[in-house]
Design a protein around this motif. Sequence first.
Motif, PDB file in Angstrom:
ATOM      1  N   UNK A 140       5.283  18.578  -4.665  1.00 35.80           N
ATOM      2  CA  UNK A 140       6.486  17.892  -4.207  1.00 35.80           C
ATOM      3  C   UNK A 140       6.181  16.759  -3.240  1.00 35.80           C
ATOM      4  N   UNK A 141       5.329  17.046  -2.250  1.00 37.09           N
ATOM      5  CA  UNK A 141       5.097  16.019  -1.245  1.00 37.09           C
ATOM      6  C   UNK A 141       4.338  14.831  -1.844  1.00 37.09           C
ATOM      7  N   UNK A 142       3.481  15.102  -2.835  1.00 31.83           N
ATOM      8  CA  UNK A 142       2.755  13.993  -3.451  1.00 31.83           C
ATOM      9  C   UNK A 142       3.687  13.160  -4.334  1.00 31.83           C
ATOM     10  N   UNK A 143       4.573  13.834  -5.067  1.00 29.55           N
ATOM     11  CA  UNK A 143       5.583  13.093  -5.848  1.00 29.55           C
ATOM     12  C   UNK A 143       6.417  12.241  -4.893  1.00 29.55           C
ATOM     13  N   UNK A 144       6.789  12.828  -3.749  1.00 28.69           N
ATOM     14  CA  UNK A 144       7.576  12.091  -2.764  1.00 28.69           C
ATOM     15  C   UNK A 144       6.835  10.840  -2.293  1.00 28.69           C
ATOM     16  N   UNK A 145       5.518  10.976  -2.100  1.00 25.85           N
ATOM     17  CA  UNK A 145       4.709   9.808  -1.727  1.00 25.85           C
ATOM     18  C   UNK A 145       4.772   8.740  -2.814  1.00 25.85           C
ATOM     19  N   UNK A 146       4.617   9.182  -4.074  1.00 20.97           N
ATOM     20  CA  UNK A 146       4.650   8.244  -5.195  1.00 20.97           C
ATOM     21  C   UNK A 146       5.993   7.539  -5.299  1.00 20.97           C
ATOM     22  N   UNK A 147       7.065   8.253  -4.898  1.00 23.00           N
ATOM     23  CA  UNK A 147       8.404   7.681  -5.023  1.00 23.00           C
ATOM     24  C   UNK A 147       8.748   6.783  -3.842  1.00 23.00           C
ATOM     25  N   UNK A 148       8.443   7.283  -2.641  1.00 25.51           N
ATOM     26  CA  UNK A 148       8.907   6.604  -1.426  1.00 25.51           C
ATOM     27  C   UNK A 148       8.310   5.207  -1.289  1.00 25.51           C
ATOM     28  N   UNK A 149       7.119   5.071  -1.859  1.00 21.74           N
ATOM     29  CA  UNK A 149       6.425   3.798  -1.741  1.00 21.74           C
ATOM     30  C   UNK A 149       7.151   2.692  -2.519  1.00 21.74           C
ATOM     31  N   UNK A 150       7.946   3.087  -3.535  1.00 21.44           N
ATOM     32  CA  UNK A 150       8.600   2.046  -4.347  1.00 21.44           C
ATOM     33  C   UNK A 150      10.114   1.988  -4.192  1.00 21.44           C
ATOM     34  N   UNK A 151      10.709   2.975  -3.518  1.00 27.19           N
ATOM     35  CA  UNK A 151      12.180   3.015  -3.461  1.00 27.19           C
ATOM     36  C   UNK A 151      12.777   1.769  -2.805  1.00 27.19           C
ATOM     37  N   UNK A 152      12.314   1.483  -1.596  1.00 31.01           N
ATOM     38  CA  UNK A 152      12.981   0.434  -0.819  1.00 31.01           C
ATOM     39  C   UNK A 152      12.818  -0.937  -1.469  1.00 31.01           C
ATOM     40  N   UNK A 153      11.612  -1.225  -1.932  1.00 24.98           N
ATOM     41  CA  UNK A 153      11.401  -2.531  -2.542  1.00 24.98           C
ATOM     42  C   UNK A 153      12.224  -2.646  -3.832  1.00 24.98           C
ATOM     43  N   UNK A 154      12.312  -1.528  -4.569  1.00 20.70           N
ATOM     44  CA  UNK A 154      13.162  -1.539  -5.765  1.00 20.70           C
ATOM     45  C   UNK A 154      14.611  -1.802  -5.382  1.00 20.70           C
ATOM     46  N   UNK A 155      15.084  -1.106  -4.345  1.00 21.97           N
ATOM     47  CA  UNK A 155      16.458  -1.302  -3.894  1.00 21.97           C
ATOM     48  C   UNK A 155      16.725  -2.769  -3.586  1.00 21.97           C
ATOM     49  N   UNK A 156      15.821  -3.366  -2.811  1.00 15.92           N
ATOM     50  CA  UNK A 156      16.041  -4.746  -2.377  1.00 15.92           C
ATOM     51  C   UNK A 156      16.033  -5.707  -3.568  1.00 15.92           C
ATOM     52  N   UNK A 211       0.416   8.197  -4.947  1.00 11.49           N
ATOM     53  CA  UNK A 211      -0.088   9.496  -5.387  1.00 11.49           C
ATOM     54  C   UNK A 211      -1.552   9.691  -4.988  1.00 11.49           C
ATOM     55  N   UNK A 212      -2.368   8.681  -5.169  1.00 13.96           N
ATOM     56  CA  UNK A 212      -3.792   8.824  -4.815  1.00 13.96           C
ATOM     57  C   UNK A 212      -3.948   9.053  -3.317  1.00 13.96           C
ATOM     58  N   UNK A 213      -3.194   8.288  -2.513  1.00 16.43           N
ATOM     59  CA  UNK A 213      -3.270   8.499  -1.070  1.00 16.43           C
ATOM     60  C   UNK A 213      -2.779   9.901  -0.723  1.00 16.43           C
ATOM     61  N   UNK A 214      -1.693  10.314  -1.377  1.00 17.06           N
ATOM     62  CA  UNK A 214      -1.171  11.669  -1.155  1.00 17.06           C
ATOM     63  C   UNK A 214      -2.232  12.719  -1.445  1.00 17.06           C
ATOM     64  N   UNK A 215      -2.962  12.518  -2.541  1.00 16.94           N
ATOM     65  CA  UNK A 215      -4.000  13.496  -2.892  1.00 16.94           C
ATOM     66  C   UNK A 215      -5.182  13.448  -1.927  1.00 16.94           C
ATOM     67  N   UNK A 216      -5.462  12.268  -1.412  1.00 20.13           N
ATOM     68  CA  UNK A 216      -6.488  12.177  -0.350  1.00 20.13           C
ATOM     69  C   UNK A 216      -6.112  13.112   0.783  1.00 20.13           C
ATOM     70  N   UNK A 217      -4.823  13.045   1.170  1.00 17.97           N
ATOM     71  CA  UNK A 217      -4.366  13.774   2.345  1.00 17.97           C
ATOM     72  C   UNK A 217      -4.268  15.268   2.076  1.00 17.97           C
ATOM     73  N   UNK A 218      -3.718  15.619   0.916  1.00 15.38           N
ATOM     74  CA  UNK A 218      -3.511  17.031   0.624  1.00 15.38           C
ATOM     75  C   UNK A 218      -4.842  17.704   0.261  1.00 15.38           C
ATOM     76  N   UNK A 219      -5.708  16.935  -0.433  1.00 13.62           N
ATOM     77  CA  UNK A 219      -7.060  17.409  -0.726  1.00 13.62           C
ATOM     78  C   UNK A 219      -7.126  18.779  -1.375  1.00 13.62           C
ATOM     79  N   UNK A 220      -6.443  18.921  -2.514  1.00 17.38           N
ATOM     80  CA  UNK A 220      -6.650  20.195  -3.201  1.00 17.38           C
ATOM     81  C   UNK A 220      -6.856  20.015  -4.697  1.00 17.38           C
TER      82      UNK A 220
END
Lengths: 269, 259
Positions: A140-156, A211-220
């Motif tokens: 979930x948190x990695x999907x959230x990372x993948x999403x959050x990175x594009x939401x605002x710019x898409x909105x604008x 997602x890649x950054x998220x996986x760096x952080x979660x590391x599993x």
Amino acid sequence: MSPQENVKFLHQKYIQSLNREKKWVRFYQAVIFIVFFSGWELASQKQWIDPLIFSAPSKVWGLFLTKIQDGTLMVDLGYTLSETVFGFILGTFLGTLLAAILWWSPMLSKIADPYLVVLNSMPKVALGPILIVALGPSFTSIVAMGAIISIIITTIVVYTSFKEVDPNYIKVLQTFGANRFQIFREAILPASFPTIISTLKVNVGLSWVGVIVGEFLVSSKGLGYMIIYGFQVFNFTLVMLSLLVIAVFATVMYQLVELLERKLIKNGS
Amino acid sequence: MDFLKVDAVHHTYFTKTSAVTALSDVSLEVEEGEFVSFLGPSGCGKTTLLSIIAGLFEPTEGTVTLEGKRVETAENEIGYMLQQDYLFPWKNIEENILLGLKIGNSLTPDKKAYALKLLQEMGLKGVETQFPKQLSGGMRQRVALVRTLATGPKLLMLDEPFSALDYQTKLKLEDLVSDTLKSFGKTAILVTHDIGEAISMSDRVFLFSARPGQLHKTFVIPKELKDETPFNARNHEAYPAIFQTIWKELESLEPAGER
Ligand SMILES: Nc1ncnc2c1ncn2[C@@H]1O[C@H](COP(=O)(O)OP(=O)(O)O)[C@@H](O)[C@H]1O
Ligand SMILES: [Mg+2]
């Protein structure tokens, strides 16, 4: 030769020259590919570059086969791919939804404006640790990372395109007594499809970053984890393998979006 | 009772930096089945007046009624064709002409057949599945007219419908449109800045002056011109006289320096 045959002949020649050009383009593309990988292999074997750091195509290939056989690559790839696809769809969808809400309520959009600017200028990956703590070190948190990175710019971007739709299309609909929802469905949304598609293309790349950054952080698990793990145990063949796999699948996703573009945008061209 | 009644309409556009009075004290009436033209220099508020009659926004002062009812409340009784065709490029021709019916939730098989028949009568058979950009300017304008007529409006308003077309196409379309509207007995308002077009197509011509937009004068077109097709009217012996009258009146409106 009659003029008609002449035109036919010239057209054939034109097509031939197009084909010839296409062949040369393909040829040079293949040359670059071969030169790059054989140069890499050669440089690594001759120790011109440090084989420990830069590995070699043959080693990457070997590792690829091993990891295919024991099934671990598929697991990691499947994990990362599904996170990216979910993050990408979620980011684009939520971004477009937000844009629609802002379009619906001009008052709200005026109020939200400075917050959007702040959120947009913020480096979203910096939110990673907070997301992981809040949502747990999980899918979930990695999907959230993948999403959050594009939401605002898409909105604008999408909201801007909503606003720029020629008001005369809206006027046409109003003369037929259309309500705001009908105006959105018949004019605003379809007129913005080209913009939405081009944000899709950008979002493919962004979601991979998240997602890649998220996986760096979660590391599993996942390809991002493969990179971090390879880096920690100094196994750069693993890092290279992961990079190549990412390159291939990011390209595939991009191509799929282009396919969607051709399906969605029809105006007789 | 008058069919359409514009009563003491006054309209001012407000922006942050300015207040532009587009219409000042305009009153006029149009009878049922009548074809009238609004003629005047650009910027005299013709488009504004049409928008108000169409009920798109309320005038700052005054009222507009159609058959005694305020136009803001009327639904789909007024067809308004904008200055350009504004066909939706992502919809094919059939989807475009059925748009009004779809919006009004009245897309019955009967009405659909009627719209397609109109398209045929406009000489546009077999373009249903094409997209607007595959059509020429004149064809697009006809499609836009079909789209406007498809909902069966009681009053039809055309805002400079032929101004973007080449002369030949324009003359042909004038005849076609005039013929079509006459056969339906439709009440219509045509906006134009072409004196010849106003004379040859309409029963009455309302001449507007600019800054602020005001109704300057009304001309009644002689009966012998009304009965002709627009093309023949332009060649009729009564045509030059009325042309001269309106021309002089227009000239008097515009100070020589502004040309
Ligand atoms: N939305 C608007 N906001 C401000 N001023 C406008 C607007 N629309 C038209 N005007 C002004 O009102 C006047 C009349 O415009 P319009 O009705 O378009 O004239 P016409 O159709 O006769 O050329 C012009 O001076 C124009 O600049
Ligand atoms: Mg105008």
